[in-house]
Design a protein around this motif. Sequence first.
Motif, PDB file in Angstrom:
ATOM      1  N   LEU A   1       0.831  -1.199   0.000  1.00 18.84           N
ATOM      2  CA  LEU A   1       0.000   0.000   0.000  1.00 18.84           C
ATOM      3  C   LEU A   1       0.870   1.255   0.000  1.00 18.84           C
ATOM      4  CD1 LEU A   1      -3.063   0.919   0.365  1.00 18.84           C
ATOM      5  CD2 LEU A   1      -2.385   1.360   2.730  1.00 18.84           C
ATOM      6  N   ALA A   2       0.553   2.193  -0.897  1.00 25.00           N
ATOM      7  CA  ALA A   2       1.277   3.466  -0.936  1.00 25.00           C
ATOM      8  C   ALA A   2       0.531   4.560  -0.192  1.00 25.00           C
ATOM      9  CB  ALA A   2       1.508   3.887  -2.390  1.00 25.00           C
ATOM     10  N   GLY A   3      -0.791   4.508  -0.197  1.00 26.88           N
ATOM     11  CA  GLY A   3      -1.567   5.535   0.478  1.00 26.88           C
ATOM     12  C   GLY A   3      -2.990   5.581  -0.028  1.00 26.88           C
ATOM     13  N   TYR A   4      -3.589   6.755   0.105  1.00 25.70           N
ATOM     14  CA  TYR A   4      -5.001   6.916  -0.222  1.00 25.70           C
ATOM     15  C   TYR A   4      -5.219   8.210  -0.991  1.00 25.70           C
ATOM     16  CZ  TYR A   4      -5.440   3.380   3.422  1.00 25.70           C
ATOM     17  OH  TYR A   4      -5.307   2.240   4.175  1.00 25.70           O
ATOM     18  N   GLU A   5      -6.355   8.257  -1.652  1.00 22.99           N
ATOM     19  CA  GLU A   5      -6.805   9.466  -2.315  1.00 22.99           C
ATOM     20  C   GLU A   5      -8.210   9.800  -1.826  1.00 22.99           C
ATOM     21  OE1 GLU A   5      -4.452   8.993  -6.580  1.00 22.99           O
ATOM     22  OE2 GLU A   5      -6.561   8.413  -6.436  1.00 22.99           O
ATOM     23  N   VAL A   6      -8.450  11.075  -1.607  1.00 26.12           N
ATOM     24  CA  VAL A   6      -9.788  11.574  -1.321  1.00 26.12           C
ATOM     25  C   VAL A   6     -10.359  12.136  -2.614  1.00 26.12           C
ATOM     26  CG1 VAL A   6     -11.116  13.339  -0.094  1.00 26.12           C
ATOM     27  CG2 VAL A   6      -9.338  12.045   1.103  1.00 26.12           C
ATOM     28  N   LEU A   7     -11.590  11.742  -2.926  1.00 28.81           N
ATOM     29  CA  LEU A   7     -12.252  12.212  -4.143  1.00 28.81           C
ATOM     30  C   LEU A   7     -13.496  12.994  -3.765  1.00 28.81           C
ATOM     31  CD1 LEU A   7     -11.241   9.004  -4.594  1.00 28.81           C
ATOM     32  CD2 LEU A   7     -11.803   9.614  -6.932  1.00 28.81           C
ATOM     33  N   TRP A   8     -13.903  13.889  -4.656  1.00 28.81           N
ATOM     34  CA  TRP A   8     -15.158  14.601  -4.450  1.00 28.81           C
ATOM     35  C   TRP A   8     -15.753  15.025  -5.779  1.00 28.81           C
ATOM     36  CZ3 TRP A   8     -10.428  16.750  -3.105  1.00 28.81           C
ATOM     37  CH2 TRP A   8     -10.057  17.930  -3.751  1.00 28.81           C
ATOM     38  N   ARG A   9     -17.018  15.386  -5.725  1.00 27.71           N
ATOM     39  CA  ARG A   9     -17.732  15.865  -6.900  1.00 27.71           C
ATOM     40  C   ARG A   9     -18.917  16.698  -6.436  1.00 27.71           C
ATOM     41  NH1 ARG A   9     -20.046  10.662  -6.197  1.00 27.71           N
ATOM     42  NH2 ARG A   9     -22.332  10.668  -6.478  1.00 27.71           N
ATOM     43  N   GLU A  10     -19.393  17.554  -7.290  1.00 25.46           N
ATOM     44  CA  GLU A  10     -20.634  18.260  -7.014  1.00 25.46           C
ATOM     45  C   GLU A  10     -21.767  17.242  -6.870  1.00 25.46           C
ATOM     46  OE1 GLU A  10     -21.245  21.588  -6.587  1.00 25.46           O
ATOM     47  OE2 GLU A  10     -19.066  21.879  -6.627  1.00 25.46           O
ATOM     48  N   THR A  11     -22.781  17.557  -6.102  1.00 27.52           N
ATOM     49  CA  THR A  11     -23.874  16.610  -5.868  1.00 27.52           C
ATOM     50  C   THR A  11     -24.671  16.326  -7.138  1.00 27.52           C
ATOM     51  OG1 THR A  11     -25.394  18.380  -5.228  1.00 27.52           O
ATOM     52  CG2 THR A  11     -24.093  17.346  -3.470  1.00 27.52           C
TER      53      THR A  11
ATOM     54  N   GLY B   1     -15.419  10.647  -1.335  1.00 26.00           N
ATOM     55  CA  GLY B   1     -15.087   9.240  -1.374  1.00 26.00           C
ATOM     56  C   GLY B   1     -13.616   9.046  -1.085  1.00 26.00           C
ATOM     57  N   VAL B   2     -13.230   7.802  -0.777  1.00 24.37           N
ATOM     58  CA  VAL B   2     -11.834   7.460  -0.492  1.00 24.37           C
ATOM     59  C   VAL B   2     -11.482   6.202  -1.266  1.00 24.37           C
ATOM     60  CG1 VAL B   2     -10.174   6.784   1.300  1.00 24.37           C
ATOM     61  CG2 VAL B   2     -11.945   8.491   1.820  1.00 24.37           C
ATOM     62  N   ARG B   3     -10.282   6.168  -1.853  1.00 22.02           N
ATOM     63  CA  ARG B   3      -9.795   4.935  -2.468  1.00 22.02           C
ATOM     64  C   ARG B   3      -8.333   4.721  -2.099  1.00 22.02           C
ATOM     65  NH1 ARG B   3     -10.200   6.798  -8.801  1.00 22.02           N
ATOM     66  NH2 ARG B   3      -8.550   8.388  -8.794  1.00 22.02           N
ATOM     67  N   ALA B   4      -7.913   3.473  -2.160  1.00 26.12           N
ATOM     68  CA  ALA B   4      -6.545   3.089  -1.810  1.00 26.12           C
ATOM     69  C   ALA B   4      -5.701   2.960  -3.075  1.00 26.12           C
ATOM     70  CB  ALA B   4      -6.551   1.773  -1.043  1.00 26.12           C
TER      71      ALA B   4
ATOM     72  N   ARG C   1      -5.373   1.426  -8.333  1.00 27.70           N
ATOM     73  CA  ARG C   1      -6.327   2.076  -7.450  1.00 27.70           C
ATOM     74  C   ARG C   1      -7.532   1.179  -7.208  1.00 27.70           C
ATOM     75  NH1 ARG C   1      -3.444   5.865 -10.034  1.00 27.70           N
ATOM     76  NH2 ARG C   1      -3.093   7.837  -8.943  1.00 27.70           N
ATOM     77  N   SER C   2      -8.012   1.197  -5.987  1.00 33.40           N
ATOM     78  CA  SER C   2      -9.180   0.412  -5.612  1.00 33.40           C
ATOM     79  C   SER C   2     -10.447   1.119  -6.076  1.00 33.40           C
ATOM     80  CB  SER C   2      -9.228   0.262  -4.093  1.00 33.40           C
ATOM     81  OG  SER C   2      -9.643   1.485  -3.482  1.00 33.40           O
ATOM     82  N   PRO C   3     -11.587   0.433  -6.020  1.00 29.59           N
ATOM     83  CA  PRO C   3     -12.855   1.147  -6.127  1.00 29.59           C
ATOM     84  C   PRO C   3     -12.987   2.166  -4.994  1.00 29.59           C
ATOM     85  CG  PRO C   3     -13.200  -1.202  -6.421  1.00 29.59           C
ATOM     86  CD  PRO C   3     -11.790  -1.025  -5.943  1.00 29.59           C
ATOM     87  N   VAL C   4     -13.843   3.139  -5.191  1.00 31.88           N
ATOM     88  CA  VAL C   4     -14.064   4.196  -4.202  1.00 31.88           C
ATOM     89  C   VAL C   4     -15.041   3.706  -3.150  1.00 31.88           C
ATOM     90  CG1 VAL C   4     -14.954   6.539  -3.856  1.00 31.88           C
ATOM     91  CG2 VAL C   4     -13.573   5.998  -5.895  1.00 31.88           C
ATOM     92  N   SER C   5     -14.814   4.125  -1.927  1.00 36.24           N
ATOM     93  CA  SER C   5     -15.750   3.871  -0.838  1.00 36.24           C
ATOM     94  C   SER C   5     -16.323   5.201  -0.380  1.00 36.24           C
ATOM     95  CB  SER C   5     -15.038   3.176   0.326  1.00 36.24           C
ATOM     96  OG  SER C   5     -15.942   2.890   1.368  1.00 36.24           O
TER      97      SER C   5
END
Length: 458
Positions: free
Chosen positions: A399-409, A438-441, A448-452
């Motif tokens: 594992l290297a880390g994580y990413e935080v994702l976002w979008r307009e609603t 959302g968060v993905r690994a 990259r993993s799917p987003v949670s």
Amino acid sequence: MAKSTRRSFMAVSAAAVTAGLAGPAQAAARRKPVADPQLRAMLREIDPKRVEAIIRRLVAFGTRHTLSAQDDPDRGIGAARDWLRAEFQRYADRSDGRMTVTLDSFIQPVSSRIPAPTRITNVVATLRGSVTPDRVYVVTGHYDSRVTDVMDATSDAPGADDDASGVAVVLELARVMATRSPEATIVFAAVAAEEQGLYGSDHLAQTYKDQGVDVQAMFSNDIVGTGNAHDGTANDPHTVRLFVEGIPTSETAAEAGVRKSVGGENDGPSRQLGRFVDEVAGNGLTGMRVRQIWRRDRYLRGSDHISFLLRGYPAARFTEPRENFAHEHQNVRVEDGVQYGDLIEFCDFGYIARVARVNAAALWSLSQAPGTPKGVVIDTTQLTNATTLRWQPNPEPDLAGYEVLWRETTEPDWTHTLEVGDVTTVTVDLSKDNVFFGVRAVDGDGNRSPVSAPQPSS
């Protein structure tokens, strides 16, 4: 930023977020990954001629109705079962012990489409993962068939498209992956009794649930035989539909209450799986467009992914772009000049091979990436215009880390991403009231993993 421990806290300022919004690297949540050499090789090895041979063999059993003969060596579902087991075992023999083949048999009690207690058997090949074997991905096709009368176990029921095509996908995937070593476990299953009520997949999914198996994704391939509906409409040979629900089938009343209060109808685990598949498999590597259909399944119909959805597992269904219902669930006949019946002449083996490539790209990308982050929550203990996210650490050693994702609603897909490192808590200066997060690994190779999507938490 220096690498942090997994229990570290990271705060991202408004200036950093603003820079992320503007920067091209951070504003590319939907990146098209480059397939690794193993995947490219597997995609080349998937063979339309082998697909054709599989479908012809299954059709040659005459009928594969769930209630047909189980002890006839040439005709009926028992003969098909034994042939499928032998095929899977041939592939397993080349796997250096990584793949095992089992018959998952049980007695189904009397029900509306089962007139007497009946033995039902799934044929299951399991390719054990080399790094995180407890993380599991499942792909199925159903090998039973039917005609107009769902209780007719004697008439010829070739079932070429529904669903020898899906079984051919599963067998080809097992063949080309048997000699590889995925990081997570992949299960290839030919399930039975779909036409009688999803009984085979229901038993398989419940077995996994009872054993606490961490099934992180499941795909049903059901009616994936052609892009040509043979009804005068244009052929669409490079599109496959992927049905993915938004609101989880297994949602409880309490979970529904939370969803209604904060939104999230478009962010269930299966919907995130659909986005992932579109990213990794709907590209030039497979020659296919993945058309996501944001529904659980078609009107009045249902496939084996529903058995997994009922147990809370992320699941989706692949199917051809436009069905011809004269070629499904029909006695073979010509009526008023129209050919009825699920005949092999209506299958496009090149199309089925491309669907298999879509599945291969999805499954391999899932198995090589880290698992979907678990326990993702959004802090709601206080009113603030910042957003704090927390999650459980992933177990993968690379594992290297994580990413935080976002979008307009109002956006259907993620539009922005921010690398946050190997941490399990982060605060960003964006209001949780205004966007979806959302968060993905991410691992060391950039997989990259799917987003949670997060749930509210104190």
